[in-house]
Design an enzyme around this catalytic site. Structure first.
Site, PDB file in Angstrom:
ATOM      1  N   LYS A 146      44.674  46.603  24.115  1.00 36.19           N
ATOM      2  CA  LYS A 146      45.663  45.794  23.622  1.00 36.19           C
ATOM      3  C   LYS A 146      44.718  44.622  23.146  1.00 36.19           C
ATOM      4  O   LYS A 146      43.653  44.344  23.475  1.00 36.19           O
ATOM      5  CB  LYS A 146      46.383  45.145  24.893  1.00 36.19           C
ATOM      6  CG  LYS A 146      45.437  44.636  26.068  1.00 36.19           C
ATOM      7  CD  LYS A 146      45.145  43.095  25.813  1.00 36.19           C
ATOM      8  CE  LYS A 146      44.246  42.498  26.869  1.00 36.19           C
ATOM      9  NZ  LYS A 146      43.712  41.446  26.695  1.00 36.19           N
ATOM     10  N   GLY A 204      37.849  42.073  26.965  1.00 38.08           N
ATOM     11  CA  GLY A 204      39.132  41.599  26.331  1.00 38.08           C
ATOM     12  C   GLY A 204      40.047  42.273  25.772  1.00 38.08           C
ATOM     13  O   GLY A 204      41.102  42.056  25.094  1.00 38.08           O
ATOM     14  N   LEU A 205      39.945  43.624  25.878  1.00 32.88           N
ATOM     15  CA  LEU A 205      40.761  44.509  25.395  1.00 32.88           C
ATOM     16  C   LEU A 205      41.418  45.408  26.468  1.00 32.88           C
ATOM     17  O   LEU A 205      42.317  46.426  26.096  1.00 32.88           O
ATOM     18  CB  LEU A 205      40.161  45.449  24.398  1.00 32.88           C
ATOM     19  CG  LEU A 205      39.348  44.876  23.361  1.00 32.88           C
ATOM     20  CD1 LEU A 205      38.418  45.804  22.548  1.00 32.88           C
ATOM     21  CD2 LEU A 205      40.360  44.058  22.247  1.00 32.88           C
ATOM     22  N   GLY A 213      40.506  47.654  28.672  1.00 36.11           N
ATOM     23  CA  GLY A 213      40.247  49.135  28.767  1.00 36.11           C
ATOM     24  C   GLY A 213      40.346  49.690  30.229  1.00 36.11           C
ATOM     25  O   GLY A 213      40.748  50.708  30.283  1.00 36.11           O
ATOM     26  N   GLY A 214      39.951  49.090  31.194  1.00 34.71           N
ATOM     27  CA  GLY A 214      39.910  49.477  32.635  1.00 34.71           C
ATOM     28  C   GLY A 214      41.518  49.467  32.920  1.00 34.71           C
ATOM     29  O   GLY A 214      41.837  50.468  33.754  1.00 34.71           O
ATOM     30  N   ALA A 274      43.982  49.879  30.693  1.00 37.60           N
ATOM     31  CA  ALA A 274      44.608  51.108  30.233  1.00 37.60           C
ATOM     32  C   ALA A 274      44.266  52.321  31.018  1.00 37.60           C
ATOM     33  O   ALA A 274      45.371  53.162  31.072  1.00 37.60           O
ATOM     34  CB  ALA A 274      44.074  51.057  29.026  1.00 37.60           C
ATOM     35  N   ASP A 282      47.267  42.871  33.804  1.00 39.43           N
ATOM     36  CA  ASP A 282      47.430  43.799  32.412  1.00 39.43           C
ATOM     37  C   ASP A 282      48.004  45.088  32.606  1.00 39.43           C
ATOM     38  O   ASP A 282      48.399  45.620  31.503  1.00 39.43           O
ATOM     39  CB  ASP A 282      46.212  43.830  31.581  1.00 39.43           C
ATOM     40  CG  ASP A 282      45.914  42.532  30.844  1.00 39.43           C
ATOM     41  OD1 ASP A 282      47.010  41.769  30.329  1.00 39.43           O
ATOM     42  OD2 ASP A 282      44.889  42.357  30.234  1.00 39.43           O
TER      43      ASP A 282
HETATM   44  C1  LIG Z   1      42.697  37.518  30.286  1.00 43.24           C
HETATM   45  C2  LIG Z   1      43.670  38.888  29.800  1.00 43.24           C
HETATM   46  C3  LIG Z   1      44.674  38.415  28.867  1.00 43.24           C
HETATM   47  O1  LIG Z   1      45.563  39.554  28.486  1.00 43.24           O
HETATM   48  O2  LIG Z   1      43.059  40.104  29.564  1.00 43.24           O
HETATM   49  P1  LIG Z   1      41.354  40.491  29.555  1.00 43.24           P
HETATM   50  O3  LIG Z   1      40.747  39.708  28.642  1.00 43.24           O
HETATM   51  O4  LIG Z   1      40.947  40.459  31.008  1.00 43.24           O
HETATM   52  O5  LIG Z   1      41.712  41.925  28.777  1.00 43.24           O
HETATM   53  C4  LIG Z   1      44.546  39.056  31.205  1.00 43.24           C
HETATM   54  O6  LIG Z   1      45.191  37.792  31.532  1.00 43.24           O
HETATM   55  C5  LIG Z   1      43.850  39.418  32.622  1.00 43.24           C
HETATM   56  O7  LIG Z   1      44.239  40.398  33.244  1.00 43.24           O
HETATM   57  P2  LIG Z   1      43.761  41.430  34.297  1.00 43.24           P
HETATM   58  O8  LIG Z   1      42.177  41.746  33.797  1.00 43.24           O
HETATM   59  O9  LIG Z   1      44.500  42.531  34.366  1.00 43.24           O
HETATM   60  O10 LIG Z   1      43.205  40.408  35.087  1.00 43.24           O
HETATM   61  P3  LIG Z   1      43.250  40.493  36.969  1.00 43.24           P
HETATM   62  O11 LIG Z   1      42.391  41.599  37.272  1.00 43.24           O
HETATM   63  O12 LIG Z   1      44.752  40.579  37.482  1.00 43.24           O
HETATM   64  O13 LIG Z   1      42.622  39.103  37.410  1.00 43.24           O
HETATM   65  C6  LIG Z   1      41.240  39.014  37.136  1.00 43.24           C
HETATM   66  C7  LIG Z   1      40.865  37.529  37.094  1.00 43.24           C
HETATM   67  O14 LIG Z   1      41.496  36.666  36.199  1.00 43.24           O
HETATM   68  C8  LIG Z   1      42.340  35.919  36.891  1.00 43.24           C
HETATM   69  N1  LIG Z   1      43.563  35.713  36.537  1.00 43.24           N
HETATM   70  C9  LIG Z   1      44.241  36.734  36.021  1.00 43.24           C
HETATM   71  C10 LIG Z   1      45.438  36.729  35.233  1.00 43.24           C
HETATM   72  C11 LIG Z   1      45.991  35.444  35.309  1.00 43.24           C
HETATM   73  N2  LIG Z   1      47.238  35.297  34.973  1.00 43.24           N
HETATM   74  N3  LIG Z   1      45.547  34.421  35.952  1.00 43.24           N
HETATM   75  C12 LIG Z   1      44.377  34.390  36.702  1.00 43.24           C
HETATM   76  O15 LIG Z   1      43.679  33.341  37.009  1.00 43.24           O
HETATM   77  C13 LIG Z   1      42.318  36.274  38.590  1.00 43.24           C
HETATM   78  O16 LIG Z   1      42.375  35.047  39.406  1.00 43.24           O
HETATM   79  C14 LIG Z   1      40.914  37.106  38.471  1.00 43.24           C
HETATM   80  O17 LIG Z   1      39.990  36.426  39.027  1.00 43.24           O
HETATM   81  N1  LIG Z   2      37.875  52.585  34.178  1.00 41.41           N
HETATM   82  C1  LIG Z   2      37.351  51.231  33.694  1.00 41.41           C
HETATM   83  N2  LIG Z   2      37.108  51.070  32.488  1.00 41.41           N
HETATM   84  C2  LIG Z   2      36.500  49.813  32.204  1.00 41.41           C
HETATM   85  N3  LIG Z   2      35.821  49.081  32.969  1.00 41.41           N
HETATM   86  C3  LIG Z   2      36.228  49.266  34.350  1.00 41.41           C
HETATM   87  C4  LIG Z   2      36.781  50.485  34.828  1.00 41.41           C
HETATM   88  N4  LIG Z   2      37.091  50.328  36.064  1.00 41.41           N
HETATM   89  C5  LIG Z   2      36.458  49.273  36.385  1.00 41.41           C
HETATM   90  N5  LIG Z   2      35.741  48.598  35.256  1.00 41.41           N
HETATM   91  C6  LIG Z   2      35.255  47.200  35.359  1.00 41.41           C
HETATM   92  O1  LIG Z   2      35.959  46.426  34.912  1.00 41.41           O
HETATM   93  C7  LIG Z   2      35.589  45.170  34.242  1.00 41.41           C
HETATM   94  C8  LIG Z   2      36.315  44.973  33.098  1.00 41.41           C
HETATM   95  O2  LIG Z   2      36.305  45.750  32.142  1.00 41.41           O
HETATM   96  P1  LIG Z   2      37.461  45.881  31.134  1.00 41.41           P
HETATM   97  O3  LIG Z   2      38.882  46.166  31.849  1.00 41.41           O
HETATM   98  O4  LIG Z   2      37.175  46.898  30.174  1.00 41.41           O
HETATM   99  O5  LIG Z   2      37.608  44.426  30.381  1.00 41.41           O
HETATM  100  P2  LIG Z   2      38.633  43.458  30.407  1.00 41.41           P
HETATM  101  O6  LIG Z   2      38.907  42.873  31.798  1.00 41.41           O
HETATM  102  O7  LIG Z   2      38.006  42.282  29.397  1.00 41.41           O
HETATM  103  O8  LIG Z   2      39.748  43.623  29.450  1.00 41.41           O
HETATM  104  C9  LIG Z   2      33.984  45.636  33.742  1.00 41.41           C
HETATM  105  O9  LIG Z   2      33.150  44.771  34.363  1.00 41.41           O
HETATM  106  C10 LIG Z   2      34.042  47.130  34.258  1.00 41.41           C
HETATM  107  O10 LIG Z   2      32.680  47.476  34.869  1.00 41.41           O
END
Ligand SMILES: C[C@@](CO)(OP(=O)(O)O)[C@H](O)COP(=O)(O)OP(=O)(O)OC[C@H]1O[C@@H](n2ccc(N)nc2=O)[C@H](O)[C@@H]1O
Ligand SMILES: Nc1ncnc2c1ncn2[C@@H]1O[C@H](COP(=O)(O)OP(=O)(O)O)[C@@H](O)[C@H]1O
Length: 316
Positions: A11, A103-104, A106-107, A109, A141
């Site tokens: 995403k 930031g996409l 992946g985990g 998904a 996410d």
């Molecule tokens: C920033 C975003 C934007 O889409 O994506 P990514 O950049 O990670 O892909 C999301 O909010 C990330 O979602 P996700 O990666 O599922 O986060 P979680 O595992 O729930 O939380 C990871 C960390 O971010 C903080 N967190 C997350 C979501 C939220 N609304 N508030 C937060 O403060 C949580 O406290 C936690 O320490």
């Molecule tokens: N199946 C998975 N794919 C990618 N990363 C994973 C997975 N399981 C655990 N992780 C861990 O989750 C962290 C966040 O990865 P990812 O989901 O790709 O990034 P983001 O939260 O930025 O979207 C990484 O440090 C990675 O080691």
């Protein structure tokens, strides 16, 4: 032995606004999330023993209990012990194309694909909203990664309102290979710097006044691609750009390449730009490649997608 192969979409965040603190310690958000056609393939295979095994071809992805795909399978095993006893455990093979910690999502998904695939493998018959409810306990996410397409996401990012498809839009993504940004670090740093302007959890008026996502939602409804480009927004850039000059450099290079719009995705460090055609997206990629000229910079050209998880083979 039953098996399934699924494609799990990454995403991007077209819009990410931080409204304030939540009582659960997370941040209250208003986001517009968009699936893109950059996918991981997840192969699921029923195995005789009651264990969960994970393999992944990417060195940064833990092949153990810390893997989000493992955690998704473990969650279903705990919720549905009878299915585990009846069908046995599962082997999960992850073929990574989505860059890690980028930031996409992946985990997330991958976890979404495991929930959807194991629901089929174990014939659980769960609805999409039941799968999303389970997914929300693994990460904010994950519910969106199950639904896919375009959605307005509120709450901690897990409350979804589907939005109309905004037509064909092409995406160029760029990321410095050895750079990753932790999501937890991004939100913590944002809180340290900006919490004085947060809305309190109970202050609904403050929350309503703060929301600025309306124009982006309108631009998507009208399929107005230049407006979508102009209205891209991400509050987390405020913490990433000052600390990571490479992200700023990418933002500036995309801006100078004449794109519809450019933004960091989620917590970064991937930067994306929108273009009206595949050709234009490829031109932009070439321009930014020669402007930055770094051997450590990876690029992807892809397009918006209207699916989260696709089942590509059912090898019963
Ligand atoms: C920033 C975003 C934007 O889409 O994506 P990514 O950049 O990670 O892909 C999301 O909010 C990330 O979602 P996700 O990666 O599922 O986060 P979680 O595992 O729930 O939380 C990871 C960390 O971010 C903080 N967190 C997350 C979501 C939220 N609304 N508030 C937060 O403060 C949580 O406290 C936690 O320490
Ligand atoms: N199946 C998975 N794919 C990618 N990363 C994973 C997975 N399981 C655990 N992780 C861990 O989750 C962290 C966040 O990865 P990812 O989901 O790709 O990034 P983001 O939260 O930025 O979207 C990484 O440090 C990675 O080691």
């Amino acid at each position: 032995m039953r098996s399934y192969s699924l494609l799990a979409s990454a995403k991007i965040n077209l819009y990410l606004e931080i409204i304030g603190d939540r009582l659960d310690g997370y941040h209250e958000l208003a986001m517009v999330l968009q699936s893109i056609d950059l996918v991981d393939r997840i192969d699921l295979r029923a195995i005789g023993t009651d264990t969960i095994r994970v393999r992944c071809d990417h060195p940064q992805v833990p092949p153990d209990k810390n893997n989000l795909a493992y955690r998704a399978a473990d969650l279903l095993a705990k919720q549905f012990p009878d299915a585990l006893a009846k069908y046995g455990g599962v082997e999960i093979a992850i073929h990574k194309q989505i860059p890690v910690a980028a930031g996409l999502a992946g985990g997330s998904a991958n976890a979404a694909a495991v929930l959807v695939g194991m629901d089929l493998l174990w014939q659980l018959g769960l609805t999409q909203s039941e799968l999303q409810e389970l997914g929300g306990t693994l990460g904010s996410d994950v519910p969106f990664c199950i639904a896919g397409g375009t959605a307005l996401a509120t709450g901690r990012g897990d409350q979804l309102s589907p939005m109309p498809d905004c037509g064909p839009l092409y995406v160029v993504l760029a990321k410095f290979r050895n750079l990753s940004i932790s999501t937890a670090w991004s939100y913590q740093t944002y809180r340290q710097q900006f919490s004085s302007s947060y809305c309190a959890p109970e202050d609904l008026d403050c929350r309503r006044e703060r929301l600025h996502s309306g124009p982006m939602v309108g631009a998507i409804a009208q399929k107005d691609r230049s407006k979508i480009g102009q209205l891209l927004h991400n509050d987390l850039e405020k913490v990433a750009l000052p600390v990571y000059p490479q992200v700023l450099q990418l933002r500036e290079a995309f801006d100078s390449a004449g794109v519809l719009g450019t933004m960091m995705s989620g917590s970064g460090p991937t930067v994306f730009a929108l273009a009206e055609s595949q050709e234009r997206a490829e031109e932009v990629q070439e321009r930014v490649k020669s402007a930055i000229a770094s051997p450590d910079l990876d690029f992807w050209v892809t397009k918006f997608s209207n699916t989260g998880i696709r089942i590509v083979s059912d090898g019963n």
